[in-house]
Design a protein around this motif. Structure first.
Motif, PDB file in Angstrom:
ATOM      1  N   GLY A 567       0.716  -1.261   0.000  1.00 55.62           N
ATOM      2  CA  GLY A 567       0.000   0.000   0.000  1.00 55.62           C
ATOM      3  C   GLY A 567       0.743   1.308   0.000  1.00 55.62           C
ATOM      4  N   SER A 568       0.204   2.211   0.733  1.00 54.56           N
ATOM      5  CA  SER A 568       0.635   3.583   0.642  1.00 54.56           C
ATOM      6  C   SER A 568       2.057   3.777   1.141  1.00 54.56           C
ATOM      7  N   LEU A 569       2.899   4.217   0.232  1.00 55.76           N
ATOM      8  CA  LEU A 569       4.293   4.445   0.633  1.00 55.76           C
ATOM      9  C   LEU A 569       4.412   5.633   1.565  1.00 55.76           C
ATOM     10  N   MET A 570       3.423   6.532   1.456  1.00 53.17           N
ATOM     11  CA  MET A 570       3.458   7.743   2.281  1.00 53.17           C
ATOM     12  C   MET A 570       3.540   7.387   3.750  1.00 53.17           C
ATOM     13  N   GLN A 571       2.805   6.353   4.134  1.00 55.63           N
ATOM     14  CA  GLN A 571       2.696   6.081   5.553  1.00 55.63           C
ATOM     15  C   GLN A 571       3.586   4.934   6.026  1.00 55.63           C
ATOM     16  N   LYS A 572       4.514   4.602   5.222  1.00 59.84           N
ATOM     17  CA  LYS A 572       5.420   3.531   5.644  1.00 59.84           C
ATOM     18  C   LYS A 572       6.351   4.025   6.722  1.00 59.84           C
ATOM     19  N   ARG A 573       6.896   3.110   7.475  1.00 62.07           N
ATOM     20  CA  ARG A 573       7.832   3.493   8.532  1.00 62.07           C
ATOM     21  C   ARG A 573       9.138   3.971   7.919  1.00 62.07           C
ATOM     22  N   GLU A 574       9.829   4.782   8.691  1.00 59.44           N
ATOM     23  CA  GLU A 574      11.065   5.396   8.220  1.00 59.44           C
ATOM     24  C   GLU A 574      12.086   4.354   7.757  1.00 59.44           C
ATOM     25  N   SER A 575      12.172   3.222   8.494  1.00 57.64           N
ATOM     26  CA  SER A 575      13.172   2.215   8.153  1.00 57.64           C
ATOM     27  C   SER A 575      12.891   1.639   6.760  1.00 57.64           C
ATOM     28  N   GLU A 576      11.594   1.494   6.433  1.00 62.18           N
ATOM     29  CA  GLU A 576      11.257   0.949   5.121  1.00 62.18           C
ATOM     30  C   GLU A 576      11.560   1.973   4.024  1.00 62.18           C
ATOM     31  N   HIS A 577      11.267   3.249   4.354  1.00 58.00           N
ATOM     32  CA  HIS A 577      11.629   4.299   3.410  1.00 58.00           C
ATOM     33  C   HIS A 577      13.109   4.271   3.134  1.00 58.00           C
ATOM     34  N   ASP A 578      13.855   4.001   4.182  1.00 61.50           N
ATOM     35  CA  ASP A 578      15.294   3.997   4.069  1.00 61.50           C
ATOM     36  C   ASP A 578      15.751   2.924   3.076  1.00 61.50           C
ATOM     37  N   ILE A 579      15.105   1.767   3.155  1.00 57.50           N
ATOM     38  CA  ILE A 579      15.477   0.686   2.238  1.00 57.50           C
ATOM     39  C   ILE A 579      15.124   1.060   0.799  1.00 57.50           C
ATOM     40  N   LEU A 580      13.944   1.689   0.644  1.00 54.52           N
ATOM     41  CA  LEU A 580      13.561   2.120  -0.707  1.00 54.52           C
ATOM     42  C   LEU A 580      14.575   3.144  -1.237  1.00 54.52           C
ATOM     43  N   ARG A 581      14.983   4.056  -0.345  1.00 51.42           N
ATOM     44  CA  ARG A 581      15.959   5.072  -0.729  1.00 51.42           C
ATOM     45  C   ARG A 581      17.261   4.413  -1.197  1.00 51.42           C
ATOM     46  N   GLN A 582      17.702   3.420  -0.431  1.00 58.44           N
ATOM     47  CA  GLN A 582      18.956   2.755  -0.782  1.00 58.44           C
ATOM     48  C   GLN A 582      18.839   1.995  -2.100  1.00 58.44           C
ATOM     49  N   LEU A 583      17.636   1.418  -2.329  1.00 60.63           N
ATOM     50  CA  LEU A 583      17.436   0.710  -3.598  1.00 60.63           C
ATOM     51  C   LEU A 583      17.518   1.693  -4.761  1.00 60.63           C
ATOM     52  N   ARG A 584      16.874   2.853  -4.558  1.00 64.47           N
ATOM     53  CA  ARG A 584      16.903   3.860  -5.627  1.00 64.47           C
ATOM     54  C   ARG A 584      18.325   4.350  -5.881  1.00 64.47           C
ATOM     55  N   LYS A 585      19.070   4.417  -4.802  1.00 63.04           N
ATOM     56  CA  LYS A 585      20.459   4.854  -4.913  1.00 63.04           C
ATOM     57  C   LYS A 585      21.266   3.898  -5.802  1.00 63.04           C
ATOM     58  N   LEU A 586      20.859   2.631  -5.762  1.00 64.76           N
ATOM     59  CA  LEU A 586      21.534   1.655  -6.627  1.00 64.76           C
ATOM     60  C   LEU A 586      21.211   1.917  -8.098  1.00 64.76           C
ATOM     61  N   GLY A 587      20.128   2.675  -8.333  1.00 64.07           N
ATOM     62  CA  GLY A 587      19.745   3.013  -9.703  1.00 64.07           C
ATOM     63  C   GLY A 587      18.601   2.171 -10.241  1.00 64.07           C
ATOM     64  N   VAL A 588      18.075   1.231  -9.430  1.00 61.07           N
ATOM     65  CA  VAL A 588      16.964   0.424  -9.935  1.00 61.07           C
ATOM     66  C   VAL A 588      15.673   1.243  -9.878  1.00 61.07           C
ATOM     67  N   ARG A 589      14.698   0.842 -10.692  1.00 68.32           N
ATOM     68  CA  ARG A 589      13.428   1.581 -10.720  1.00 68.32           C
ATOM     69  C   ARG A 589      12.438   0.915  -9.765  1.00 68.32           C
ATOM     70  N   LEU A 590      11.597   1.741  -9.164  1.00 68.93           N
ATOM     71  CA  LEU A 590      10.587   1.191  -8.256  1.00 68.93           C
ATOM     72  C   LEU A 590       9.216   1.393  -8.868  1.00 68.93           C
ATOM     73  N   SER A 591       8.414   0.357  -8.758  1.00 70.32           N
ATOM     74  CA  SER A 591       7.110   0.437  -9.386  1.00 70.32           C
ATOM     75  C   SER A 591       6.041  -0.021  -8.390  1.00 70.32           C
ATOM     76  N   LEU A 592       4.902   0.622  -8.480  1.00 60.80           N
ATOM     77  CA  LEU A 592       3.817   0.271  -7.566  1.00 60.80           C
ATOM     78  C   LEU A 592       2.874  -0.696  -8.278  1.00 60.80           C
ATOM     79  N   ASP A 593       2.794  -1.917  -7.734  1.00 61.34           N
ATOM     80  CA  ASP A 593       1.978  -2.957  -8.366  1.00 61.34           C
ATOM     81  C   ASP A 593       0.524  -2.818  -7.906  1.00 61.34           C
ATOM     82  N   HIS A 594      -0.374  -3.419  -8.619  1.00 67.55           N
ATOM     83  CA  HIS A 594      -1.791  -3.481  -8.236  1.00 67.55           C
ATOM     84  C   HIS A 594      -2.388  -2.104  -8.016  1.00 67.55           C
TER      85      HIS A 594
END
Ligand code: C2E
Ligand code: MG
Length: 702
Positions: A567-594
């Motif tokens: 669901g909503s990325l807005m309300q995710k916990r900071e630690s999860e945001h952090d992982i998403l941030r690190q993934l983006r830093k690697l250069g991979v693309r993030l996509s919202l399914d469903h």
């Protein structure tokens, strides 16, 4: 004192003045001048106890105190001193006297107890083996408490450290019944039912033990926790004559340990027992139920649509809701019943002794009602209904683990029937449980046995109908059931924690496959979408795995799209945001399914994390005839364009759907119309035809 022969050594002044009782005793001997002192020579004359005046008379005799006491050995010596000269008594005890009496401060009763005690102690000491004498004399002066008892349980010695630990005054001597009350409470606070478990009792029966933890409870002091060692005491012929215990105060360290244990056993958020503690408690309850032939039931409770509360109102509200559910559960259980948090929005309850089996339903019904009432959280009113599964012991399962699983299966059935209800586990569900267990067992080995496979579903660009990449979809080649789709095993992977290793395998395999295709067909822009489960997003391990896959294959990170369906990325916990941030830093693309389903909200795509989203197939399925879905799809695509986000439509099965999507300027599409998911070698054929300009895809597409 009757029965004891007492030898009195001194000027006689104390005897005359204070110990008048003694004069009436038989066999008393008064030696008024110490110089006249001589032990009775008559062998038939047995001295039980020597009373020794400690005062100027000793100096006059020309002996030192210790010489005299040594000479008097093996008779037990009790020193007599005046209260204002008490230090002389203490010195006598140090020199080997059994005890001392302040003659102007002792009652006849106390005197008798003390003399009795000295006689017993003297007798035992005279029998002790040389080793034990040495050991005891060392023990007397150590910082640990030491207590010596004879075989009848009389306390013969308590060293100063023990007195100070236990708050026993210097001259006070516990009576024999003390053995029964000393540390009669075990470390859990339960009284020892069997007196043979009492530490002093164990020691004097010759049992050797170490680190027995017990509570010392006395009316005047707060409880202290003692760690006790004990063993028997033996005479020279190895005959048991008593016991000794040593102990130390472990209250503080126990408190710290139990706090740590508590933290490890209770759920942080709700304070309820966690999985392992609940399972342990349930096991014990099963034991009770078996012994008493009383009924027992396990309830598995899951909140319906909790995820959307989390997603729409935020994690803080979700957490507050879980806390309130926990409180309602606790308040509405009978004494003796207990509950725990199994994980996420899952709770477990154990009902004991509820009478006829049907009564469990009444309890479940009550919980259903109280948990369905409105929750007030901050300014919000939240409604949540539970689905409850009931498993009755022993029909549904004979162990805690099986019972909980059975309740879980029943809960799932309740959920399938619409939720907000309870469901008994029945034998017809048995097959499901057995199957689930079999699958779970099989999944544990699926990786090593190479039973997982990836199928790839082509994705095309709607501008030119050309293949741009694939979505990697997991399959399990089950040895008995054949090829299984994720719906059959993904929930088990997720609930068992196996999703992490399986997820790593997917990332690794998909990346290697893409690299091989890119290389072989010289298609450097070919991309791959990889699905992630929410659980994977909470571990930093994901970032490491992704990074390793990129380095290992040399792939351009922009060719990898990670699909998150939570669901909503807005309300995710900071630690999860952090992982998403690190993934983006690697250069991979993030996509919202469903996208477009209940679980995903519009605002979540505008937070800078998302590069694309996938319109859910439920929206596409009836988009031709459903005006509302048409509007949503149009709006979503328009919004995405505004935010520079790419849109993929999934589940495209008909030409009309495809035409509609094109008319809305949807970027990419995927679905059976274009191609079903396929094994890697079939995809190779498609790629070959793409390059040759004889596309195997999109035949019949507009
Ligand atoms: P998804 O990400 O929405 O994947 C698309 C699903 O729709 C696939 O089902 C695919 O076979 C199916 N599909 C594609 N085109 C059509 C169509 O035209 N009509 C219909 N009716 N279905 C179509 P599949 O492979 O059973 O996967 C189901 C879900 O399992 C996926 O949904 C995804 O959420 C999850 N999944 C698949 N592989 C993985 C994986 O490796 N890891 C994780 N965490 N989840 C996975
Ligand atoms: Mg997907």
């Amino acid at each position: 004192m009757s029965g004891h022969s007492i030898l009195y050594l001194g000027s006689g002044e104390f005897a005359a003045e204070y110990l008048s009782e003694l004069q009436t005793l038989p066999c008393c001997t008064y030696l008024t001048r110490s110089s006249e002192f001589k032990l009775p020579e008559d062998a038939s004359y047995i001295v039980d106890l020597v009373l020794l005046e400690v005062g100027p008379i000793i100096a006059q005799s020309g002996h030192t105190l210790s010489e005299l006491i040594n000479e008097l050995a093996p008779y037990p010596v009790v020193a007599l001193a005046r209260r204002d000269r008490e230090h002389r008594g203490v010195a006598a005890v140090r020199a080997g006297a059994q005890a001392y009496v302040c003659v102007d401060d002792i009652s006849v009763d106390d005197q008798e107890t003390l003399f009795n005690h000295a006689v017993k102690r003297g007798r035992m000491q005279s029998r002790l083996s040389n080793t034990d004498v040495t050991v005891l004399s060392i023990l007397r002066n150590i910082n640990d408490g030491v207590i010596v008892v004879d075989q009848a349980g009389h306390i013969l010695d308590i060293n100063p450290a023990a007195r100070s630990l236990l708050g026993i005054r210097p001259r006070m001597q516990p009576d024999p019944s003390w053995e029964q009350t000393f540390c009669c409470v075990d470390e859990l606070g339960n009284s020892y039912r069997n007196s043979a478990d009492l530490p002093l009792m164990r020691a004097r029966t010759g049992e050797k033990f170490a680190n027995q933890v017990a509570i010392y409870r006395s009316p005047e002091h707060p409880d202290i926790v003692l760690s006790i060692n004990g063993q028997g005491l033996y005479d020279g012929k190895r005959e048991l004559i008593g016991g000794v215990i040593t102990f130390r105060d472990v209250t503080e360290s126990t408190r710290r340990t139990s706090e740590l244990e508590k933290q490890a056993q209770f759920d942080d958020l709700t304070g309820l027992a966690n999985r392992s503690l609940f399972a342990e408690q349930l096991s014990r309850a099963i034991g009770r139920s078996q012994r008493k032939s009383a009924p027992l039931a396990a309830l598995f409770i899951d909140l319906d649509r909790f995820k959307s509360v989390n997603d729409t109102l935020g994690h803080d509200t979700g957490d507050a809701l879980l806390r309130q559910v926990a409180q309602r559960l606790q308040r509405n259980l009978r004494i003796g019943d207990f509950c725990g948090r199994w994980g996420g929005d899952e709770f477990v309850v154990c009902l004991e002794d509820f009478g006829p089996a049907g009564n469990a339903a009444a309890a479940a019904q009550k919980l259903l009602l109280v948990l369905s009432e409105k929750y007030e959280i901050g300014n919000s009113e939240v409604y949540a209904t539970p689905s409850i599964g009931i498993a009755v012991y022993p029909e549904a399962g004979e162990t805690a683990e099986r019972l909980i699983k059975a309740a879980d299966v029943a809960m799932f059935e309740a959920k399938k029937r619409g939720g907000g209800r309870f469901q008994y586990y029945s034998s017809s569900l048995n097959t499901k449980l057995a199957q689930r267990e079999e699958l779970e067992g099989g999944l544990r080995h699926a990786l090593v046995r190479n039973e997982f496979a990836l199928h790839y579903q082509p994705r095309i660009d709607l501008m030119n109908n050309r293949l741009i990449g694939f979505e990697a979809l997991l399959r399990w080649q089950h040895p008995r059931y054949g090829l299984l789709p994720p719906a059959r095993f993904l929930p088990i992977l997720e609930s068992s924690g196996l999703i992490h290793s399986a997820g790593e395998w997917v990332i690794d395999t998909a990346c290697r496959q893409l690299a091989a295709w890119q290389h072989r067909f010289e298609l450097p822009d070919l991309s791959i979408a990889i699905n992630l489960s929410p659980q994977q997003l909470v571990h930093k391990r994901l970032v490491d795995v992704m990074s390793k896959a990129l380095t290992g294959t040399g792939l351009d990170p922009g060719c990898i799209e990670l699909e998150i369906c939570d669901g909503s990325l807005m309300q995710k916990r900071e630690s999860e945001h952090d992982i998403l941030r690190q993934l983006r830093k690697l250069g991979v693309r993030l996509s919202l399914d469903h996208f477009g389903t209940r679980d995903v909200s519009f605002e979540s795509i505008d937070n800078g994390f998302i590069d694309s989203f996938v319109l859910d197939q439920a929206l596409i399925a009836d988009v031709e005839d459903n005006n509302s879905h048409q509007r949503i799809v149009r709006a979503a695509i328009a919004m995405a364009q505004g935010l520079d986000i790419e849109v993929t439509a999934e589940g495209v099965e008909t030409v009309r759907q495809l035409e509609f999507l094109k008319s809305c300027n949807c970027n990419l599409a995927q679905g059976f119309l274009i191609s079903r998911p396929m094994q890697a070698d079939k995809i190779s054929a498609i790629l070959r035809s793409e390059i040759a300009g004889t596309s195997l895809l999109s035949r019949g597409m507009p």
